[in-house]
Motif scaffolding. Sequence first.
Motif, PDB file in Angstrom:
ATOM      1  N   MET A   3       5.279   0.086  -0.166  1.00  0.00           N
ATOM      2  CA  MET A   3       4.579   0.898   0.831  1.00  0.00           C
ATOM      3  C   MET A   3       5.587   1.669   1.664  1.00  0.00           C
ATOM      4  O   MET A   3       6.615   1.138   2.064  1.00  0.00           O
ATOM      5  CB  MET A   3       3.730   0.014   1.746  1.00  0.00           C
ATOM      6  N   GLY A   4       5.268   2.932   1.914  1.00  0.00           N
ATOM      7  CA  GLY A   4       6.064   3.775   2.785  1.00  0.00           C
ATOM      8  C   GLY A   4       5.199   4.279   3.923  1.00  0.00           C
ATOM      9  O   GLY A   4       4.008   3.948   4.010  1.00  0.00           O
ATOM     10  N   ARG A   5       5.784   5.072   4.795  1.00  0.00           N
ATOM     11  CA  ARG A   5       5.039   5.690   5.904  1.00  0.00           C
ATOM     12  C   ARG A   5       5.227   7.199   5.826  1.00  0.00           C
ATOM     13  O   ARG A   5       6.316   7.681   5.494  1.00  0.00           O
ATOM     14  CB  ARG A   5       5.548   5.198   7.262  1.00  0.00           C
ATOM     15  N   ARG A  12       7.175  14.089   5.515  1.00  0.00           N
ATOM     16  CA  ARG A  12       8.129  13.165   4.908  1.00  0.00           C
ATOM     17  C   ARG A  12       7.509  11.804   4.668  1.00  0.00           C
ATOM     18  O   ARG A  12       6.774  11.301   5.504  1.00  0.00           O
ATOM     19  CB  ARG A  12       9.299  12.997   5.878  1.00  0.00           C
ATOM     20  N   VAL A  13       7.828  11.188   3.528  1.00  0.00           N
ATOM     21  CA  VAL A  13       7.418   9.812   3.236  1.00  0.00           C
ATOM     22  C   VAL A  13       8.683   8.971   3.197  1.00  0.00           C
ATOM     23  O   VAL A  13       9.611   9.268   2.439  1.00  0.00           O
ATOM     24  CB  VAL A  13       6.668   9.732   1.891  1.00  0.00           C
ATOM     25  N   ARG A  18       8.967   3.180   8.714  1.00  0.00           N
ATOM     26  CA  ARG A  18       9.354   3.234  10.117  1.00  0.00           C
ATOM     27  C   ARG A  18       8.219   3.857  10.918  1.00  0.00           C
ATOM     28  O   ARG A  18       7.410   4.583  10.369  1.00  0.00           O
ATOM     29  CB  ARG A  18      10.628   4.023  10.355  1.00  0.00           C
ATOM     30  N   MET A  19       8.197   3.608  12.182  1.00  0.00           N
ATOM     31  CA  MET A  19       7.102   4.063  13.030  1.00  0.00           C
ATOM     32  C   MET A  19       7.298   5.492  13.520  1.00  0.00           C
ATOM     33  O   MET A  19       6.380   6.086  14.061  1.00  0.00           O
ATOM     34  CB  MET A  19       6.909   3.117  14.218  1.00  0.00           C
ATOM     35  N   PHE A  20       8.492   6.065  13.333  1.00  0.00           N
ATOM     36  CA  PHE A  20       8.706   7.468  13.684  1.00  0.00           C
ATOM     37  C   PHE A  20       9.647   8.093  12.666  1.00  0.00           C
ATOM     38  O   PHE A  20      10.410   7.406  11.992  1.00  0.00           O
ATOM     39  CB  PHE A  20       9.269   7.611  15.107  1.00  0.00           C
ATOM     40  N   CYS A  24      12.197  14.648  12.645  1.00  0.00           N
ATOM     41  CA  CYS A  24      11.444  15.473  13.604  1.00  0.00           C
ATOM     42  C   CYS A  24      10.998  14.682  14.834  1.00  0.00           C
ATOM     43  O   CYS A  24      10.390  15.249  15.741  1.00  0.00           O
ATOM     44  CB  CYS A  24      10.247  16.139  12.916  1.00  0.00           C
ATOM     45  N   PHE A  25      11.277  13.382  14.858  1.00  0.00           N
ATOM     46  CA  PHE A  25      10.996  12.502  16.002  1.00  0.00           C
ATOM     47  C   PHE A  25       9.506  12.383  16.330  1.00  0.00           C
ATOM     48  O   PHE A  25       9.143  12.095  17.457  1.00  0.00           O
ATOM     49  CB  PHE A  25      11.799  12.909  17.245  1.00  0.00           C
ATOM     50  N   ASN A  26       8.642  12.601  15.345  1.00  0.00           N
ATOM     51  CA  ASN A  26       7.214  12.401  15.519  1.00  0.00           C
ATOM     52  C   ASN A  26       6.829  11.059  14.912  1.00  0.00           C
ATOM     53  O   ASN A  26       7.499  10.562  13.996  1.00  0.00           O
ATOM     54  CB  ASN A  26       6.427  13.528  14.842  1.00  0.00           C
ATOM     55  N   PRO A  27       5.720  10.474  15.387  1.00  0.00           N
ATOM     56  CA  PRO A  27       5.283   9.197  14.815  1.00  0.00           C
ATOM     57  C   PRO A  27       4.848   9.369  13.358  1.00  0.00           C
ATOM     58  O   PRO A  27       4.295  10.397  12.998  1.00  0.00           O
ATOM     59  CB  PRO A  27       4.076   8.800  15.672  1.00  0.00           C
TER      60      PRO A  27
END
Length: 116
Positions: A3-5, A12-13, A18-20, A24-27
């Motif tokens: 699983m990725g975010r 971006r995946v 990670r939570m951000f 680009c420093f966005n969640p």
Amino acid sequence: MLMGRMCKHCGRVVIPPRMFCELCFNPTSKWVPLADTGTVNTFSLCYISWNMERLKEPQIPAVIEIDGASKQVGIMHLLGEVLPKKVNIGMRVKAVWKEPHERQGAITDIKYFRPI
């Protein structure tokens, strides 16, 4: 399954999740299922174990770009079922998983990655 975010701002995946997004420093906004296959980005031959003992056969840690994740995003894991002289950057690999009853939902559920 890995699983990725995903970052909803730049798309971006990332894996590990990670939570951000560090670009680009966005969640990151949602979980994304990823394949258990990928490409070796870089690797090393280690003849010394984590506890400083000399190894007869080297361990081969590698950074693996997971299929479905963004380029230049990868996880570090061991390679197995391959001779050191046969390892190369760009080599395609697949995860070798522990038995289902041994898994704990962690990256250590993967024993190693082998060539495909």
